[in-house]
Design a protein around this motif. Structure first.
Motif, PDB file in Angstrom:
ATOM      1  N   GLY A   1       0.816  -1.206   0.000  1.00  0.00           N
ATOM      2  CA  GLY A   1       0.000   0.000   0.000  1.00  0.00           C
ATOM      3  C   GLY A   1       0.848   1.254   0.000  1.00  0.00           C
TER       4      GLY A   1
ATOM      5  N   SER B   1      -5.830  -6.088  -1.849  1.00  0.00           N
ATOM      6  CA  SER B   1      -7.191  -5.563  -2.007  1.00  0.00           C
ATOM      7  C   SER B   1      -7.167  -4.068  -2.299  1.00  0.00           C
ATOM      8  N   SER B   2      -6.187  -3.371  -1.782  1.00  0.00           N
ATOM      9  CA  SER B   2      -6.014  -1.954  -2.116  1.00  0.00           C
ATOM     10  C   SER B   2      -4.557  -1.622  -2.419  1.00  0.00           C
TER      11      SER B   2
ATOM     12  N   TYR C   1     -10.800   3.562   6.030  1.00  0.00           N
ATOM     13  CA  TYR C   1     -11.686   4.663   5.662  1.00  0.00           C
ATOM     14  C   TYR C   1     -12.746   4.876   6.734  1.00  0.00           C
TER      15      TYR C   1
ATOM     16  N   SER D   1      -5.892   6.488  -2.774  1.00  0.00           N
ATOM     17  CA  SER D   1      -7.143   6.460  -2.016  1.00  0.00           C
ATOM     18  C   SER D   1      -8.202   7.343  -2.669  1.00  0.00           C
TER      19      SER D   1
END
Length: 328
Positions: free
Chosen positions: A10, A41-42, A85, A190
């Motif tokens: 990330g 996933s991110s 988030y 993001s």
């Protein structure tokens, strides 16, 4: 021997990985060599440098984490994996708790099984909620206002209790708005953070928005701590080194600027740095946005080599360069 960075593919995690590699090169201490665990996933596979092992797995998978810890001779963990988030966590509380609380518990269980005794935990300023002080310190009362903030505070409690039970060496780093880029190939992707939202708007010809202009602040817009991701990474590595050396650290540290920037100041700096003149669209306040959250970084400066090495212009310029490279 290695240090595992969960979430190391990330935005923040990738900077911590690079900082660990820099520390190995600078000091010759190969025990700081990183291995990444990330479910992507991110995160981005391309953020992981060549030669750094990538274990594609989730922290909620205890067996996979345990196997990775043993396979790579891990002696410590920098735990950044999680669902980050705050706003979305209100709509997805169970998912947030699964990723951030259950995931941390499973990670700690795997560490105990594998005999890994040190962890640096990525916490959040969200644990403070809406503080009633001008400058937050580690002694400021915690009062999280979202499942995300609650999950981070519970994560800190898990480390504390595991430390009491097993002697786990640990510290938690609370931080605020992480911005900028320390490497041109690493960018913040993001969809919720201010800098990428503003830069995406400008790059696509749209006008950035300010939510709320009637706060009790000098220019009426929210004031926040903005800290450069490269500075943040340095202090994660300093914490890892301290734990590995057996030094006593505080249970929590704030990585804060001490003064902060308003949203209007950020917009002005963005226009100056990018050379794109614009007047932000003005919109009503968003529910739950406090007027000001700024933290002192004095304790971290004392113990973790924390300092603000970058100006607001530096932060914007590095973010803009990384954004344009990613969009090219």
């Amino acid at each position: 021997m290695t240090w595992m960075v969960t979430g190391g593919a990330g935005y923040i995690g990738a900077h911590v990985v690079r900082a660990l590699l820099d520390a190995v090169e600078r000091t010759g201490d190969t025990t700081l060599a990183p291995v990444v665990l990330d479910d992507l996933s991110s995160g981005h596979r391309g953020f992981v440098p060549d030669g750094v092992p990538l274990v594609e797995a989730s922290v909620v998978d205890t067996d996979a984490v345990r196997a990775a810890l043993l396979q790579h001779g891990v002696t410590g963990v920098v735990h950044l994996a999680g669902f980050k988030y705050a706003g979305v966590s209100v709509q997805r509380p169970l998912h947030t708790y699964e990723q951030n609380v259950t995931g941390t518990a499973h990670l700690l269980a795997a560490m105990a099984d594998a005999g890994v005794g040190s962890i640096v935990f990525s916490s959040s300023a969200a644990v403070y909620g809406t503080p009633d002080v001008d400058v937050v310190t580690e002694a400021t009362a915690t009062a999280p206002e979202s499942p995300y903030g609650e999950s981070k505070l519970i994560g800190e409690w898990l480390l504390r209790d595991q430390g009491r039970a097993t002697g786990l060496r640990h510290t938690s780093l609370r931080y605020f708005n992480v911005v900028g880029s320390g490497h041109a190939d690493l960018f913040d992707s993001s969809p919720h953070n201010l800098f990428p939202l503003v830069l995406d708007a400008l790059a696509s010809g749209r006008t950035p928005r300010i939510n709320g202009t009637d706060y009790p602040t000098p220019d009426g817009t929210c004031v926040r701590d903005y800290v450069h991701v490269g500075d943040l990474a340095v202090s994660h590595v300093a914490a890892a080194q301290a734990l590995a050396a057996g030094r006593e650290l505080e249970r929590v540290y704030n990585l804060g600027s001490g003064d902060g920037l308003s949203v209007r100041q950020v917009m002005t700096t963005v226009a100056e740095v990018t050379g794109i003149a614009f007047e932000p669209e003005l919109a009503p306040r968003r529910p739950g946005d406090p007027a000001r959250i700024v933290a002192s970084g004095e304790a971290a400066a004392r113990d973790l080599d924390w300092r603000m090495r970058h100006t607001a212009a530096d932060m914007v310029a590095s973010a803009w360069d990384a954004h344009r490279r990613a969009s090219a």
